[in-house]
Design a protein around this motif. Structure first.
Motif, mmCIF file in Angstrom:
data_model
loop_
_atom_site.group_PDB
_atom_site.id
_atom_site.type_symbol
_atom_site.label_atom_id
_atom_site.label_comp_id
_atom_site.label_asym_id
_atom_site.label_seq_id
_atom_site.Cartn_x
_atom_site.Cartn_y
_atom_site.Cartn_z
ATOM 1 N N PHE A 45 0.996 -1.281 -0.124
ATOM 2 C CA PHE A 45 0.073 -0.001 0.006
ATOM 3 C C PHE A 45 0.931 1.152 -0.051
ATOM 4 O O PHE A 45 1.941 1.153 0.503
ATOM 5 N N LEU A 63 -5.853 -2.212 10.159
ATOM 6 C CA LEU A 63 -6.348 -1.888 8.862
ATOM 7 C C LEU A 63 -5.717 -2.672 7.782
ATOM 8 O O LEU A 63 -6.156 -3.322 7.150
ATOM 9 N N PHE A 64 -4.414 -2.577 7.577
ATOM 10 C CA PHE A 64 -3.805 -3.137 6.407
ATOM 11 C C PHE A 64 -3.364 -4.658 6.515
ATOM 12 O O PHE A 64 -3.469 -5.482 5.610
ATOM 13 N N ASN A 104 -9.615 -0.496 -7.121
ATOM 14 C CA ASN A 104 -10.487 -0.879 -6.017
ATOM 15 C C ASN A 104 -10.025 -1.209 -4.629
ATOM 16 O O ASN A 104 -10.643 -0.463 -3.599
ATOM 17 N N PRO A 105 -8.878 -1.852 -4.321
ATOM 18 C CA PRO A 105 -8.454 -2.098 -3.148
ATOM 19 C C PRO A 105 -7.779 -0.912 -2.654
ATOM 20 O O PRO A 105 -8.019 -0.704 -1.430
ATOM 21 N N ALA A 108 -10.732 0.964 -1.299
ATOM 22 C CA ALA A 108 -11.392 0.401 -0.067
ATOM 23 C C ALA A 108 -10.591 0.697 0.914
ATOM 24 O O ALA A 108 -11.057 0.908 2.286
ATOM 25 N N ALA A 109 -9.091 0.663 1.026
ATOM 26 C CA ALA A 109 -8.339 1.041 1.911
ATOM 27 C C ALA A 109 -8.152 2.321 2.404
ATOM 28 O O ALA A 109 -8.477 2.801 3.667
ATOM 29 N N ASP A 111 -11.067 4.168 2.341
ATOM 30 C CA ASP A 111 -12.352 4.171 3.099
ATOM 31 C C ASP A 111 -11.933 3.813 4.708
ATOM 32 O O ASP A 111 -12.245 4.391 5.343
ATOM 33 N N GLY A 112 -11.439 2.496 4.619
ATOM 34 C CA GLY A 112 -10.913 2.261 5.805
ATOM 35 C C GLY A 112 -9.970 3.007 6.676
ATOM 36 O O GLY A 112 -10.215 3.233 7.981
ATOM 37 N N GLU A 402 -19.590 -9.994 -6.688
ATOM 38 C CA GLU A 402 -19.598 -8.734 -5.695
ATOM 39 C C GLU A 402 -20.817 -8.098 -5.511
ATOM 40 O O GLU A 402 -21.161 -7.208 -4.619
ATOM 41 N N ILE A 490 -18.286 -2.419 -6.103
ATOM 42 C CA ILE A 490 -18.988 -1.941 -4.710
ATOM 43 C C ILE A 490 -19.500 -0.692 -4.617
ATOM 44 O O ILE A 490 -20.780 -0.355 -4.136
ATOM 45 N N PHE B 58 -20.183 -8.974 0.273
ATOM 46 C CA PHE B 58 -18.907 -8.794 -0.094
ATOM 47 C C PHE B 58 -18.746 -7.271 0.429
ATOM 48 O O PHE B 58 -18.507 -6.272 -0.198
ATOM 49 N N HIS B 63 -11.840 -6.279 -0.035
ATOM 50 C CA HIS B 63 -10.472 -5.785 -0.092
ATOM 51 C C HIS B 63 -9.975 -5.537 1.188
ATOM 52 O O HIS B 63 -10.479 -5.408 2.317
ATOM 53 N N LEU B 64 -8.484 -5.859 1.392
ATOM 54 C CA LEU B 64 -7.704 -5.961 2.602
ATOM 55 C C LEU B 64 -8.519 -7.107 3.718
ATOM 56 O O LEU B 64 -8.267 -7.047 4.990
ATOM 57 N N LEU B 69 -13.066 -4.354 6.741
ATOM 58 C CA LEU B 69 -13.425 -3.028 6.772
ATOM 59 C C LEU B 69 -15.012 -2.815 7.361
ATOM 60 O O LEU B 69 -15.098 -1.969 8.438
#
Lengths: 1013, 284
Positions: A45, A63-64, A104-105, A108-109, A111-112, A402, A490, B58, B63-64, B69
């Motif tokens: 990341f 998180l990661f 996309n990952p 999402a990361a 967002d987290g 998904e 998503i 999902f 992801h992660l 999350l």
């Protein structure tokens, strides 16, 4: 802003595995027969933010990394750590995205990250991800460059490599944050069209406009009109020439992709064989629209056909269903994963954009690829078919799974010519309440002038510029990367949840999706309802600043819907978007000005009349000429059978990619989310026999069902594209009949994929290819009228060629026909697996002398055992009679009289019976004597249409025979509890095959998973 | 008596919310699909519900790591509400992605029997299947009849589909498993359908595809020490009716012979949801 690097790798130890590394190792084995002893993976990341490195380090395990299974390292590469990587790899490869490509990952990361650091100013923060693979025990001769090329697509990704020497010296691959170079906004330009014809054509070609000379001239003439010039001057836009925004907008709206110009053209059709010489004014209106509208007068359940994003039928008193299928061929050729994913999530949006919004409840997918074991030459810029297969499958899998939509039906077809252009058909079925809580009928859009037009979902970026025009050109080595996008299921799922809530709350007056042509098409099409709109492009949220006005207007960036909301509903709509964390921005208003009026802030950048935009494109005039192809005949009399005779042929046929089991691929799709799938893609005792059609019961607690099926037979086009079309439709209907569809309430979708069929220097055989299209559509009309089968929606993709001249590869003309319809009660259906010993086996229909273009002819021709594939292609001479037989069989299934049914298609009776034995893991004794007026080869391997094999319990046999009286049925034999399938012709045994050998032949060919070790 | 109110979470990629809500309603529950943010923002309160379901899907694209999350959102934003929910003796179920979420919030397996209320510490994980593939396939499950789990009472063996890519249950050490086993928290395992009913459970890893993911000790689902919080990877809601079982077309789908809702067509998965609804009614 600083960039902090965080790396994560799976813990090593008892019971722990590095699965991502294992997957790479298995694929190298399966696709390239390479044995690598070990592959380890690292996820990276790159966090661009104002947050201190130490603060990120403190929360890395929140998180990661998952502290139970993963180790994490901040600000350093794992490969430098001898604690985690004690052995030196033979190669290390890091793969990340190119700037601006959807990650996309990373999103999402991010967002987290916001959940963990909510107070930080994150306005311009973002996260980019990458993967590193370390290879141990790499065989000699495998270069890093080759490995990297195998693992990434340079169109959208970057790779950094360390070979064995670099690894030994500790020179590890470190990838940087993919910073996009800043873009400067270019103001709209005047495009001078007062230039010679040659220059006009050149302008179209270099600008990727895909407009022909006549179309360019029509635009030229438009701007010479003095009334138009005056009205333009009044709004302050350049009066006597288009702006680049207008020209781009016209090119998108008038593209083959959006306007279906070939289907709408005036065709001069000549048949050299019969002497016919005639004109057809629009194939679409003549052969598709007219028959469906005629049928609409006879039934009360066709609610909406052609004009919306999908066709809608009434399913019961309270619910309607709709279906749409699309292709995504060109993008899938360039980036199989991203192209296919946008295919499936794109067609989901068509359903969401139907009426006032339908809920997608089932997906279908049909792929056409080159042979996965192809070892011939590959043209430049094309991927190996196995890689296209893997990528397309993964894209559709991720997109469907998904999104929570089950994939219930599909097919995979192989032919060498699809190396040039794979076909990726994605379909979706939707459901909606017929009446919304506020009393409006859900299939009717209700826009009015003054409505606020929102863009909802994703943002607009450089990805996806020129998709519509690009797909209207042939694929070349220079095809642009901006035409490729990666979907974000998503973001779309959040939008879908929100839109359906907004629909039920009565907040939506009009909705459509953003697909080809972007806002230009979506708002442009909706503006036809009210006869006008005013758009402000400056309000459109962007992925990165600097996009020019025309780019914002035509970009096909994914996950966007365009939704019109009454002004009084704005507040409620905004609140709903906020709850769902969906971006929704008002960008336009509907008017009744008659104009498509586009502004950028205060400046008018496009000002086109709705009429010219939508109806200004001149009709194409095309030439069509048919003469029947006469390839070398397939003659069974010349075939030398070996000592095992037809038994050997059966095992070879079962292993043919077109026939072999696709289970290892299909099982990776979620086919039963929503808890409705009553007949799954694979059936039988071990759940590995082929399913004919998908059956779902979408209302929980209620067994009322829907059937979804498809038919496709592209190789028949080698003899007659008309027969190809008839066979595709018949196969789709037969598959649906096997599941017990109500034949009086079924609808179809026609999806044509054709090679370029406009005669030109590039396409010298354009007249013939167009004649193939004419014949296909004539047969489509004839069969659909006979089957009372309305074509409620469809699509065509008309430029499926690669390259030019000698190197040109054109796909075989291909029609995918999909059927969806009513199934009265899913508890009474049939499946292909033989059930119990003693069950009687019947053939329905007749086997005729029709071996032309059959799978057996192709197999024996490819191996050099037969001179050709020519001969009589399967025909459908009397579809009215077929329909009555189908109705009889379907109602017998609904009555519980028949629990076993399978249609005969590729490989004929022999292959169908083998598949039924495999599904039931039982034997059978079958006698094909008396099954039709044809020779042994035709009765065994022939693909005559209109046939099924059914199984009936002995106690039901008399009732069954009576039920089917008046229809052609022949007793074939019975199910046995031996481990053998025996097929005889009278006293002569033709095939004696063990079930286990049949299973092995059928299952091994396409199992490219590389196992689980 | 009024029907127990069931909150079925949705949003951010959860996608089994419709069917999960439907099955509770079939067995006498009163379910409502509620967007996670309604609880986060305080628009709605978990306190108003008697059962909480975190369905499959999902969330955030997994992801992660699956469920991570969403787990974080719940761990940080709903901590007090969730603690109070369990403390009040109300059942929670997490199915598939919901199970992953509950494991990553630390609700499962949770602290030991001597102090069983949630402390939101992650002690286990669900990771990538050994096969490396997402798969949809049917498996056979057997339940520990001594488990304190209120969701699984009286259920011995059922068939269910699994639909996941990250279902391998792992914990750092064997002692962790032994402790859970001693409390009978290893509620449900993958078993060989050919084994005699009641004798299927084994700690020795079963081969693929009997165990679809390589889960340690063949674990398909676990409960916390209170028996109220339960999570599993397979989808019992996907076999609420026999017509969803692959064998119904052969007239051999297993399940109860009669039922108050679906007659002879009730599927094996429905009892789990009925158990929770009846548990809530019994505690009133």
């Amino acid at each position: 802003m600083a960039v902090t690097r965080v790396e994560v790798t799976p813990k090593q130890g008892e019971g722990m595995r590095d699965v991502r590394g294992d997957v790479i190792r298995r694929q190298l084995k399966a696709d390239h027969n390479l044995d690598v002893s070990n592959v380890r993976s690292i996820n990276g990341f790159l966090i661009k933010s104002n947050v201190e490195k130490s603060a990120i380090d403190d929360r890395a395990n929140d998180l990661f990394a998952d502290p139970i299974i993963e180790d994490v390292l901040t600000d350093s590469l794992f490969l430098t750590s001898s604690e985690h990587f004690p052995l030196t790899p033979d190669a290390a490869i890091t793969i990340g995205f190119k700037p601006g490509v959807t990650d996309n990952p990373g999103s999402a990361a991010y967002d987290g990250f916001q959940t963990l650091f909510p107070q930080t100013d994150l306005v311009d923060a973002s996260i980019s991800t990458y993967h590193t693979y370390a290879f141990f025990g790499l065989p000699d001769g495998v270069t890093c460059e080759w490995l990297a090329a195998t693992l990434h697509n340079s169109l959208i990704q970057r790779a950094v490599v360390a070979d064995s020497a670099a690894c030994s010296n500790g020179q590890w691959p470190a990838i940087d944050y993919p910073e996009k170079p800043p873009q400067t906004l270019t103001p709209p330009k005047r495009v001078d069209l007062e230039i010679p014809d040659e220059a006009l054509e050149n302008l179209s070609e270099t600008g990727l406009l895909a407009l022909n000379l006549e179309e360019m001239q029509t635009i030229q003439a438009h701007y010479r009109d003095t009334t138009i010039q005056q009205s333009r001057a009044a709004v302050g836009i350049v009066p006597d020439a288009p702006t680049d925004v207008e020209l781009e907008c016209l090119a998108q709206t008038w593209s083959e992709h959006c306007k279906h110009k070939i289907f709408a053209s005036k065709i001069h059709h000549v048949d050299v064989d019969t002497g016919e010489d005639t004109y057809i004014d629009s194939i679409f209106k003549t052969h598709i629209m007219k028959p469906t509208h005629d049928l609409q007068k006879e039934v009360d359940w066709l609610l909406s056909v052609f004009h919306d994003n999908s066709g809608v039928i009434a399913w019961d008193e309270n619910w309607s269903v709709c279906m749409k299928a699309e292709t995504h061929n060109s993008p899938s050729a360039l980036d199989p994963y991203g192209g296919a994913m946008t295919g499936i999530v794109g067609v989901n949006r068509d359903i969401l954009g139907t009426g006032l919004g339908a809920r997608p409840i089932a997906n279908t997918d049909v792929f056409c690829f080159g042979p996965p074991d192809w070892d011939g030459e590959l043209p430049d810029n094309l991927f190996h078919p196995s890689r296209v297969f893997r990528g397309v499958h993964a894209g559709v899998r991720v997109g469907g799974n998904e999104s929570g939509i089950p994939t219930v039906n599909g097919a995979i077809v192989f032919d060498n010519r699809y190396i040039g252009k794979p076909l990726v058909y994605c379909g979706t079925v939707g459901i909606m309440p017929r009446k919304l809580p506020d009393g409006r009928e859900s299939h009717i859009k209700t826009p009015s002038p003054g409505d606020i037009v929102y863009m909802v979902g994703g943002r607009v970026g450089y990805d996806g510029i020129h998709g519509a025009t690009f797909s209207s050109l042939e694929l070349t080595e220079e095809s642009p990367s901006s035409a490729v996008q990666i979907g974000d299921p998503i973001t779309q799922k959040k939008m879908l949840d929100m839109v359906l809530e907004a629909r039920d709350a009565g907040l939506i007056s009009c909705i459509t999706d953003n697909g080809a042509g972007g806002l230009s098409s979506s708002i442009g099409e909706m503006a036809e309802y009210t006869n006008g709109c005013e758009i402000d492009l400056a309000k459109v949220p962007l992925k990165q600043p600097g996009l020019s006005a025309w780019e914002i207007l035509v970009s096909e960036s994914q996950e966007r819907m365009t939704i019109a909301v009454r002004p009084e509903h704005r507040e409620a709509f905004d609140a709903m978007a906020q709850l769902h964390e969906v971006e929704a921005t008002p960008v336009a208003t509907f008017t009744n000005s008659g104009m498509f009026h586009v502004k950028y802030g205060e400046d008018t950048v496009a000002y086109l009349s709705i009429e010219f935009l939508h109806d200004g494109v001149p009709q194409l005039q095309l030439e069509s000429e048919w003469s029947t192809p006469t390839p070398e005949k397939f003659d069974p009399a010349t075939i030398q059978l070996d000592k095992d005779g037809h038994s050997d042929l059966l095992l070879r046929m079962l292993a043919r990619p077109n026939i072999a089991s696709k289970e290892s691929w299909v099982r990776q799709y979620d086919h039963e989310v929503i808890a409705q799938t009553a007949v799954k893609p694979f059936v039988g005792v071990h759940r590995d026999g082929p399913g004919d059609a998908g059956v779902i019961a979408p209302l929980h607690g209620d067994p009322h069902g829907l059937v979804i099926s498809c038919g496709i037979a592209p190789r028949y086009s080698d003899l007659d594209a008309g027969a190809m079309a008839a066979a595709s439709i018949d196969e789709a209907v037969r598959n649906a009949v096997c599941a017990g569809i109500n034949v009086d309430k079924m609808a179809g979708l026609d999806n044509f994929c054709w090679p370029d069929s406009i005669e030109s220097v590039k396409t010298p055989d354009g007249k013939f290819k167009l004649a193939q299209l004419v014949r296909a559509n004539r047969e489509l009309e004839r069969v659909c009228r006979a089957y009372k089968l309305p074509c409620v929606s469809g699509k065509d993709s008309m430029k499926n060629d690669y390259g030019t001249g000698e190197k040109k590869i054109s796909i075989p003309p291909t029609l995918l026909y999909s059927v969806f319809g009513d199934q009265p009660d899913v508890r009474f259906t049939a499946t292909s697996d033989f059930k119990n010993r003693g069950d009687k086996i019947y053939l329905i229909g007749q086997s005729k002398e029709e071996l032309g273009a059959s799978e057996i002819s192709f197999m024996l021709h490819e191996s050099g055992e037969a001179a050709g594939i020519g001969g009589q292609v399967p025909l459908l001479p009397d579809p009215e009679t077929n329909l009555t037989t189908y109705r009889a069989l379907s109602t017998a299934i609904q009555a519980g009289l028949v629990r076993t049914a399978h249609d005969c298609s590729e490989g004929g009776v022999a292959v169908a019976a083998a598949e039924m034995c495999i599904g039931g893991r039982v034997g059978a004794e079958i006698d094909i004597d008396g099954t039709g007026p044809s020779g042994v080869w035709s009765r065994l391997w022939g693909e005559s249409l209109g046939r099924f094999i059914v199984g009936v319990q002995p106690e039901d046999e008399a009732d069954f025979v009576e039920w089917m009286s008046g229809h052609s049925i022949t007793l074939l034999g019975e199910v046995t509890d031996t481990d053998k399938m025996v097929i005889s012709d009278g006293y002569e045994v033709l095939i004696e095959a063990e079930i286990d050998s049949m299973v092995e032949s059928w299952q091994n060919t396409l199992d490219m998973t590389g196992g689980v070790a | 008596m009024s029907a127990p109110k069931v909150a079925v979470l949705f949003g951010f990629g959860i996608n089994c919310d419709h069917e999960t809500a439907a099955v509770f309603n079939l067995v006498g529950g009163d379910s409502e699909r509620i967007h996670v943010n309604h609880f986060v923002s305080g628009n709605r309160s978990l306190e108003d519900f008697e059962i909480l379901a975190v369905p499959g899907g999902f969330s955030f694209g997994d992801h992660l790591g699956s469920g991570r999350l969403m787990g974080n959102r719940m761990r940080f934003a709903l901590r007090e509400q969730l603690h109070a929910f369990v403390a009040a003796g109300k059942p929670i179920i997490g199915i598939c992605n919901g199970f992953q979420v509950l494991v990553k919030t630390g609700l499962l397996p949770g602290p030991g029997a001597d102090g069983p209320l949630p402390d939101f510490v992650q002690r286990a994980s669900l990771t990538l299947n050994d096969s490396g593939r997402y798969e949809d396939r049917w498996v056979t499950l057997e339940f520990d009849d001594q488990s304190p789990c209120i969701w699984t009472k009286g259920i011995q063996r059922i068939d269910c589909p699994v639909r996941h890519g990250e279902g391998k249950f792992v914990m750092p050490s064997t002692t962790d498993f032994d402790a859970l086993a001693a409390n009978h928290q290893l509620t449900v395992r993958y078993v060989d359908p050919k084994s005699p009913i009641g004798e299927g459970i084994s700690d020795q890893p079963l081969p693929f595809p009997l165990s679809p993911n390589g889960s340690m000790r063949n674990i398909a689902g676990i409960c916390d020490a209170t028996g109220l919080v339960f999570g599993l990877m397979p989808h019992p809601e996907a076999v609420y009716a026999k017509w969803l079982h692959p064998d119904h077309t052969r007239n051999t789908a297993p399940g109860p012979l009669t039922s108050d809702t679906l007659g002879e067509w009730e599927g094996e998965g429905l009892q789990m949801f009925r158990n929770a609804v009846q548990y809530v009614l019994s505690k009133r």
